[in-house]
Write a protein that holds these residues in place. Structure first.
Motif, PDB file in Angstrom:
ATOM      1  N   PHE A  91      18.204   7.777 -50.265  1.00 40.71           N
ATOM      2  CA  PHE A  91      17.969   8.641 -49.104  1.00 40.71           C
ATOM      3  C   PHE A  91      19.036   8.420 -48.038  1.00 40.71           C
ATOM      4  O   PHE A  91      19.359   7.281 -47.679  1.00 40.71           O
ATOM      5  CB  PHE A  91      16.577   8.375 -48.543  1.00 40.71           C
ATOM      6  N   LEU A 102      14.676   6.129 -59.438  1.00 39.25           N
ATOM      7  CA  LEU A 102      14.420   6.416 -58.029  1.00 39.25           C
ATOM      8  C   LEU A 102      13.530   5.324 -57.470  1.00 39.25           C
ATOM      9  O   LEU A 102      12.470   5.022 -58.029  1.00 39.25           O
ATOM     10  CB  LEU A 102      13.760   7.784 -57.857  1.00 39.25           C
ATOM     11  N   THR A 130      10.999   3.500 -54.914  1.00 46.67           N
ATOM     12  CA  THR A 130       9.943   3.791 -53.953  1.00 46.67           C
ATOM     13  C   THR A 130      10.406   3.349 -52.568  1.00 46.67           C
ATOM     14  O   THR A 130      11.351   2.578 -52.423  1.00 46.67           O
ATOM     15  CB  THR A 130       8.639   3.066 -54.341  1.00 46.67           C
ATOM     16  N   SER A 131       9.713   3.819 -51.547  1.00 44.93           N
ATOM     17  CA  SER A 131      10.188   3.637 -50.170  1.00 44.93           C
ATOM     18  C   SER A 131      10.168   2.178 -49.732  1.00 44.93           C
ATOM     19  O   SER A 131      10.891   1.799 -48.810  1.00 44.93           O
ATOM     20  CB  SER A 131       9.339   4.464 -49.207  1.00 44.93           C
ATOM     21  N   ALA A 159      12.678  19.753 -48.476  1.00 42.83           N
ATOM     22  CA  ALA A 159      12.610  18.312 -48.725  1.00 42.83           C
ATOM     23  C   ALA A 159      14.028  17.778 -48.848  1.00 42.83           C
ATOM     24  O   ALA A 159      15.007  18.513 -48.680  1.00 42.83           O
ATOM     25  CB  ALA A 159      11.809  18.039 -49.999  1.00 42.83           C
ATOM     26  N   ASP A 160      14.151  16.514 -49.170  1.00 42.12           N
ATOM     27  CA  ASP A 160      15.446  15.854 -49.300  1.00 42.12           C
ATOM     28  C   ASP A 160      15.578  15.326 -50.723  1.00 42.12           C
ATOM     29  O   ASP A 160      14.608  14.829 -51.302  1.00 42.12           O
ATOM     30  CB  ASP A 160      15.539  14.690 -48.296  1.00 42.12           C
ATOM     31  N   TRP A 186      14.244  11.828 -52.100  1.00 38.82           N
ATOM     32  CA  TRP A 186      12.862  11.554 -52.479  1.00 38.82           C
ATOM     33  C   TRP A 186      12.543  12.267 -53.781  1.00 38.82           C
ATOM     34  O   TRP A 186      13.265  13.154 -54.228  1.00 38.82           O
ATOM     35  CB  TRP A 186      11.901  11.996 -51.377  1.00 38.82           C
ATOM     36  N   ILE A 187      11.409  11.943 -54.372  1.00 32.35           N
ATOM     37  CA  ILE A 187      11.046  12.533 -55.672  1.00 32.35           C
ATOM     38  C   ILE A 187      10.830  14.043 -55.553  1.00 32.35           C
ATOM     39  O   ILE A 187      11.113  14.789 -56.490  1.00 32.35           O
ATOM     40  CB  ILE A 187       9.800  11.831 -56.274  1.00 32.35           C
ATOM     41  N   THR A 188      10.364  14.526 -54.402  1.00 34.41           N
ATOM     42  CA  THR A 188      10.196  15.975 -54.236  1.00 34.41           C
ATOM     43  C   THR A 188      11.525  16.690 -54.443  1.00 34.41           C
ATOM     44  O   THR A 188      11.586  17.750 -55.072  1.00 34.41           O
ATOM     45  CB  THR A 188       9.633  16.314 -52.840  1.00 34.41           C
ATOM     46  N   GLY A 205       3.531  15.211 -49.817  1.00 36.99           N
ATOM     47  CA  GLY A 205       3.773  13.979 -49.071  1.00 36.99           C
ATOM     48  C   GLY A 205       2.450  13.343 -48.715  1.00 36.99           C
ATOM     49  O   GLY A 205       1.557  13.221 -49.545  1.00 36.99           O
ATOM     50  N   GLN A 234       3.179  11.342 -57.049  1.00 39.69           N
ATOM     51  CA  GLN A 234       3.902  10.161 -56.594  1.00 39.69           C
ATOM     52  C   GLN A 234       5.276  10.081 -57.255  1.00 39.69           C
ATOM     53  O   GLN A 234       5.540  10.767 -58.252  1.00 39.69           O
ATOM     54  CB  GLN A 234       3.115   8.897 -56.990  1.00 39.69           C
ATOM     55  N   THR A 235       6.127   9.207 -56.701  1.00 42.06           N
ATOM     56  CA  THR A 235       7.400   8.904 -57.358  1.00 42.06           C
ATOM     57  C   THR A 235       7.147   8.493 -58.805  1.00 42.06           C
ATOM     58  O   THR A 235       7.881   8.875 -59.720  1.00 42.06           O
ATOM     59  CB  THR A 235       8.122   7.760 -56.620  1.00 42.06           C
TER      60      THR A 235
END
Length: 430
Positions: free
Chosen positions: A162, A260, A262-263, A303-304, A307-309, A385, A413-414
């Protein structure tokens, strides 16, 4: 606030891919023979070798594995780009809207093919090969998607970071996955401010902190001044002499497509690995049915790609379905709170998918965010989200949806890689 039931609007029922009968048939098929159901869904992709083994799952302690379509072979970039060219080469794949109003671009599927092929060849020039990991730390520009798809084309495993993360977060993720190359930009832009992407990467790589990195590939976006180091190279120079045709790598269905992280909000970030075929089928399947996507729709996931989205519902799912979609660099409140509605009017967006955080930021301004904009093109709204609160749901439904757009409030979720629980616009009373 009392509970209210919103029946399926007539327009949603009449034009939808699913009516109650077709929906029930899908449920019955998936329930009675799940393996046969997913074998049928796998036909939505183009295979280099079609799978005969659909599902192989073992929960034994000494042999824990979950494999899908394991003897199939394909290339994800081919499925997202090449197979659409015969019929859709001049169709826009991306309608890019920059941070500043009026800063925009249109990328057709042919242009997407050419840019991805050129970059994929450039990465091969830098020594990237099948199985290597490539970190991507980019602003919300089409080149971020080019980088992801170029990795997919040559079988490299991308790990998108990100663009708001710190140098330490970049270094942690690079070192955890042993990335060979990092792709970044001189700067990003957000809400009228510059974001020092290259400078953050420099800090992450300083003093040999990331010993696996051989090259830092830099896309010149803003033209801002950056420091230069021996591992740095310009995107435009590396790709200048590269062909737009790049032979795609033959990938096994279970080969990894991306990692990817997770946060880290609940502990150390976890690197979630998604494979090629099962992930792509699920992303495309859910994009098609949850958003009731049909050719000609203008779709916008606000979205960006960090992230998973952004992975599942900006890049892979929509492109597998040959969608035309908006990519937005900016924020919903810049230069003012009307920006999101203005983008919808400009591109005649049919489907909007955004986060409760953005909805609440706009809701604080009452009716002003939708004032003066024609939002009649919208037929479906989505939420992704964190959970959406009732007040935000009602505001979204009335101000943007004008009381006539179903809201698909999605949960996933991711780790799942795609939507797990959602209303369906033509089926579910909300």
């Amino acid at each position: 606030m009392t509970d209210t039931l919103y029946p399926v609007p007539a327009h949603a029922r009449e034009r939808s891919l699913l009516d109650q009968q077709r929906y029930q048939a899908l449920i019955d098929s998936a329930s009675s023979n799940n393996e046969a159901f997913w074998a049928e869904q796998s036909a939505m992709l183009d295979w280099m070798r079609a799978p005969t083994k659909i599902k192989d799952v073992s929960y034994r302690r000494d042999d824990l594995h979950i494999r899908w379509f394991e003897d199939g072979q394909l290339n994800v970039a081919v499925n997202c780009i090449d197979r659409h060219l015969a019929a859709r080469k001049d169709q826009p794949a991306f309608l890019w809207e920059g941070d500043e109003p009026g800063d925009s671009d249109v990328v057709t599927f042919q242009q997407l093919h050419d840019e991805v092929g050129r970059l994929a060849n450039g990465l091969r020039k830098l020594g990237v090969k099948k199985g290597d990991r490539v970190a991507i730390y980019m602003p919300m520009v089409p080149q971020a998607a080019y980088a992801m798809l170029a990795c997919a084309r040559i079988g490299a495993v991308h790990s998108v970071i990100f663009g708001g993360f710190s140098a330490q977060a970049i270094a942690d993720r690079i070192n955890d996955c042993d990335a060979k190359v990092i792709i970044t930009s001189d700067e990003g832009r957000r809400g009228g401010n510059k974001v020092p992407l290259k400078a953050n990467v420099d800090k992450a790589l300083a003093d040999g902190n990331c010993p696996t990195i051989t090259h830092c590939l830099v896309y010149k976006f803003t033209g801002g001044d950056v420091e230069w180091h021996k591992h740095d190279c310009w995107w435009h120079e590396v790709t200048a002499e590269c062909s737009t045709d790049c032979e795609p790598e033959v990938m096994n269905a279970e080969d990894p497509l991306f990692i990817l992280y997770t946060s880290g909000s609940t502990g150390k970030p976890k690197g979630v690995v998604h494979s090629s075929a099962g992930y792509l089928i699920y992303a495309a399947h859910t994009h098609k049915h949850v958003f009731d996507y049909k050719p000609g729709d203008i779709y916008w996931a606000a979205a960006d790609v960090g992230w998973i989205t952004g992975h599942s519902y900006i890049v892979y799912g929509p492109l597998a379905n040959a969608a035309t979609q908006v990519i937005f660099e900016g924020v919903p409140t810049y230069p003012d709170v009307k920006r999101m509605a203005q983008v919808i009017e400009k591109y005649k967006v049919n489907v909007l998918y955004t986060a409760p955080t953005a909805i609440r930021a706009l809701m604080a301004h009452g009716k002003l965010p939708a004032e003066g904009s024609d939002l009649s093109s919208l037929r479906l709204l989505g939420s992704v989200g964190e959970p959406i609160n009732p007040e935000a749901w009602h505001w979204y439904h009335s101000e943007f949806g004008k009381g006539n757009c179903p809201i698909v409030d999605t949960w996933w979720q991711t780790e799942t890689g795609g939507i797990m629980i959602s209303p369906l616009p033509s089926i579910t009373a909300l």
